[in-house]
Scaffold this motif. Sequence first.
Motif, PDB file in Angstrom:
ATOM      1  N   THR A 118       0.860  -1.183   0.000  1.00 47.62           N
ATOM      2  CA  THR A 118       0.000   0.000   0.000  1.00 47.62           C
ATOM      3  C   THR A 118       0.898   1.235   0.000  1.00 47.62           C
ATOM      4  O   THR A 118       2.118   1.147   0.231  1.00 47.62           O
ATOM      5  N   ARG A 119       0.278   2.378  -0.193  1.00 49.12           N
ATOM      6  CA  ARG A 119       1.071   3.617  -0.186  1.00 49.12           C
ATOM      7  C   ARG A 119       1.819   3.767   1.148  1.00 49.12           C
ATOM      8  O   ARG A 119       2.979   4.174   1.180  1.00 49.12           O
ATOM      9  N   ALA A 120       1.146   3.394   2.249  1.00 54.15           N
ATOM     10  CA  ALA A 120       1.778   3.521   3.574  1.00 54.15           C
ATOM     11  C   ALA A 120       2.937   2.536   3.749  1.00 54.15           C
ATOM     12  O   ALA A 120       3.845   2.786   4.540  1.00 54.15           O
ATOM     13  N   GLN A 121       2.880   1.407   3.040  1.00 55.74           N
ATOM     14  CA  GLN A 121       3.936   0.377   3.192  1.00 55.74           C
ATOM     15  C   GLN A 121       5.050   0.502   2.156  1.00 55.74           C
ATOM     16  O   GLN A 121       6.020  -0.257   2.195  1.00 55.74           O
ATOM     17  N   LEU A 122       4.898   1.440   1.245  1.00 54.85           N
ATOM     18  CA  LEU A 122       5.733   1.472   0.046  1.00 54.85           C
ATOM     19  C   LEU A 122       7.232   1.474   0.350  1.00 54.85           C
ATOM     20  O   LEU A 122       8.009   0.846  -0.356  1.00 54.85           O
ATOM     21  N   PHE A 123       7.621   2.147   1.405  1.00 55.29           N
ATOM     22  CA  PHE A 123       9.061   2.249   1.691  1.00 55.29           C
ATOM     23  C   PHE A 123       9.477   1.348   2.855  1.00 55.29           C
ATOM     24  O   PHE A 123      10.537   1.541   3.446  1.00 55.29           O
ATOM     25  N   ASP A 124       8.646   0.324   3.128  1.00 61.31           N
ATOM     26  CA  ASP A 124       9.009  -0.675   4.143  1.00 61.31           C
ATOM     27  C   ASP A 124      10.040  -1.659   3.602  1.00 61.31           C
ATOM     28  O   ASP A 124      10.649  -2.394   4.373  1.00 61.31           O
ATOM     29  N   VAL A 125      10.188  -1.720   2.287  1.00 59.80           N
ATOM     30  CA  VAL A 125      11.145  -2.660   1.701  1.00 59.80           C
ATOM     31  C   VAL A 125      12.344  -1.876   1.146  1.00 59.80           C
ATOM     32  O   VAL A 125      12.196  -0.713   0.751  1.00 59.80           O
ATOM     33  N   PRO A 126      13.534  -2.521   1.145  1.00 56.98           N
ATOM     34  CA  PRO A 126      14.721  -1.819   0.619  1.00 56.98           C
ATOM     35  C   PRO A 126      14.775  -1.862  -0.909  1.00 56.98           C
ATOM     36  O   PRO A 126      15.323  -2.793  -1.500  1.00 56.98           O
ATOM     37  N   TRP A 127      14.172  -0.864  -1.542  1.00 57.36           N
ATOM     38  CA  TRP A 127      14.204  -0.763  -3.007  1.00 57.36           C
ATOM     39  C   TRP A 127      15.644  -0.592  -3.475  1.00 57.36           C
ATOM     40  O   TRP A 127      16.465   0.024  -2.768  1.00 57.36           O
ATOM     41  N   ASP A 130      18.257   3.005  -7.382  1.00 61.36           N
ATOM     42  CA  ASP A 130      17.791   3.696  -8.595  1.00 61.36           C
ATOM     43  C   ASP A 130      16.279   3.597  -8.785  1.00 61.36           C
ATOM     44  O   ASP A 130      15.715   4.294  -9.628  1.00 61.36           O
ATOM     45  N   ASP A 131      15.637   2.695  -8.044  1.00 63.26           N
ATOM     46  CA  ASP A 131      14.182   2.575  -8.142  1.00 63.26           C
ATOM     47  C   ASP A 131      13.456   3.598  -7.263  1.00 63.26           C
ATOM     48  O   ASP A 131      12.265   3.838  -7.455  1.00 63.26           O
ATOM     49  N   LEU A 132      14.167   4.175  -6.282  1.00 61.43           N
ATOM     50  CA  LEU A 132      13.483   5.050  -5.328  1.00 61.43           C
ATOM     51  C   LEU A 132      12.737   6.217  -5.992  1.00 61.43           C
ATOM     52  O   LEU A 132      11.561   6.437  -5.695  1.00 61.43           O
ATOM     53  N   PRO A 133      13.381   6.953  -6.932  1.00 62.28           N
ATOM     54  CA  PRO A 133      12.615   8.040  -7.561  1.00 62.28           C
ATOM     55  C   PRO A 133      11.428   7.541  -8.371  1.00 62.28           C
ATOM     56  O   PRO A 133      10.403   8.230  -8.473  1.00 62.28           O
ATOM     57  N   VAL A 134      11.548   6.344  -8.928  1.00 56.06           N
ATOM     58  CA  VAL A 134      10.441   5.785  -9.715  1.00 56.06           C
ATOM     59  C   VAL A 134       9.275   5.469  -8.763  1.00 56.06           C
ATOM     60  O   VAL A 134       8.117   5.810  -9.039  1.00 56.06           O
ATOM     61  N   VAL A 135       9.600   4.831  -7.639  1.00 55.17           N
ATOM     62  CA  VAL A 135       8.555   4.458  -6.686  1.00 55.17           C
ATOM     63  C   VAL A 135       7.899   5.719  -6.097  1.00 55.17           C
ATOM     64  O   VAL A 135       6.683   5.767  -5.906  1.00 55.17           O
ATOM     65  N   GLU A 136       8.704   6.740  -5.872  1.00 51.70           N
ATOM     66  CA  GLU A 136       8.124   8.005  -5.394  1.00 51.70           C
ATOM     67  C   GLU A 136       7.143   8.564  -6.413  1.00 51.70           C
ATOM     68  O   GLU A 136       6.063   9.044  -6.062  1.00 51.70           O
ATOM     69  N   ALA A 137       7.508   8.487  -7.693  1.00 44.76           N
ATOM     70  CA  ALA A 137       6.598   8.983  -8.747  1.00 44.76           C
ATOM     71  C   ALA A 137       5.320   8.152  -8.773  1.00 44.76           C
ATOM     72  O   ALA A 137       4.214   8.701  -8.882  1.00 44.76           O
ATOM     73  N   VAL A 138       5.449   6.831  -8.634  1.00 47.17           N
ATOM     74  CA  VAL A 138       4.251   5.970  -8.631  1.00 47.17           C
ATOM     75  C   VAL A 138       3.385   6.296  -7.420  1.00 47.17           C
ATOM     76  O   VAL A 138       2.157   6.329  -7.513  1.00 47.17           O
ATOM     77  N   SER A 139       4.022   6.573  -6.286  1.00 48.18           N
ATOM     78  CA  SER A 139       3.250   6.812  -5.047  1.00 48.18           C
ATOM     79  C   SER A 139       2.314   7.998  -5.205  1.00 48.18           C
ATOM     80  O   SER A 139       1.246   8.040  -4.592  1.00 48.18           O
ATOM     81  N   ARG A 140       2.679   8.930  -6.080  1.00 52.28           N
ATOM     82  CA  ARG A 140       1.818  10.102  -6.269  1.00 52.28           C
ATOM     83  C   ARG A 140       0.525   9.740  -6.999  1.00 52.28           C
ATOM     84  O   ARG A 140      -0.431  10.499  -6.974  1.00 52.28           O
ATOM     85  N   TRP A 141       0.508   8.574  -7.672  1.00 49.42           N
ATOM     86  CA  TRP A 141      -0.699   8.111  -8.360  1.00 49.42           C
ATOM     87  C   TRP A 141      -1.590   7.320  -7.410  1.00 49.42           C
ATOM     88  O   TRP A 141      -2.734   7.036  -7.726  1.00 49.42           O
ATOM     89  N   MET A 142      -1.032   6.898  -6.273  1.00 48.07           N
ATOM     90  CA  MET A 142      -1.754   5.942  -5.427  1.00 48.07           C
ATOM     91  C   MET A 142      -2.728   6.640  -4.498  1.00 48.07           C
ATOM     92  O   MET A 142      -2.500   7.778  -4.090  1.00 48.07           O
ATOM     93  N   THR A 143      -3.803   5.918  -4.166  1.00 49.50           N
ATOM     94  CA  THR A 143      -4.823   6.523  -3.299  1.00 49.50           C
ATOM     95  C   THR A 143      -4.834   5.801  -1.961  1.00 49.50           C
ATOM     96  O   THR A 143      -4.289   4.717  -1.840  1.00 49.50           O
TER      97      THR A 143
END
Length: 143
Positions: A118-127, A130-143
Amino acid sequence: MPATAPERRVVVGAALVDDMSRPHVLLGARRTAPAAHAGGWELPGGKVEPGEGLHAALHRELLEELGVEIRVGDQILGPLDGAWPLGETYVMHVWITRVAGSHAPEPLEDHDQLRWLTRAQLFDVPWLPDDLPVVEAVSRWMT
Ligand SMILES: Nc1nc2c([nH]c(=O)n2[C@H]2C[C@H](O)[C@@H](COP(=O)(O)OP(=O)(O)OP(=O)(O)O)O2)c(=O)[nH]1
């Protein structure tokens, strides 16, 4: 004459979500290899083969790695002509995707664990870094 930067190898990645218009969860996949990346979390995907289209590569990689057919939605645009840098030698194009049909993704190849985050769990795993900025961009789409 100015030196030309060597061309980067193209990788495609899937931001696999439950619902492409209102994503609540994103699939993270834990890599098993190579040693430098093992244990890091990433978006499923991989290298585009010579002569292969980007979408075709994305469909192929998701079938090989997770055993699923997908629907492809909007591209998550990054800073390098729409793609995201992976180190100095790769560039990754990423799309919002969802599973087509009812088959659940399985870690068949390259990964030993999958998690729907979930958006709240997104950074619970060690990405992978180089994926961190991508995941941050995806998180902005998440509800
Ligand atoms: N697939 C993928 N690769 C990533 C991500 N982040 C990241 O740094 N990488 C790196 C790991 C690899 O060096 C490279 C992609 O190669 P890959 O190993 O996934 O490609 P592939 O499935 O085609 O593998 P292979 O056939 O060459 O074994 O990019 C990501 O989110 N997804």
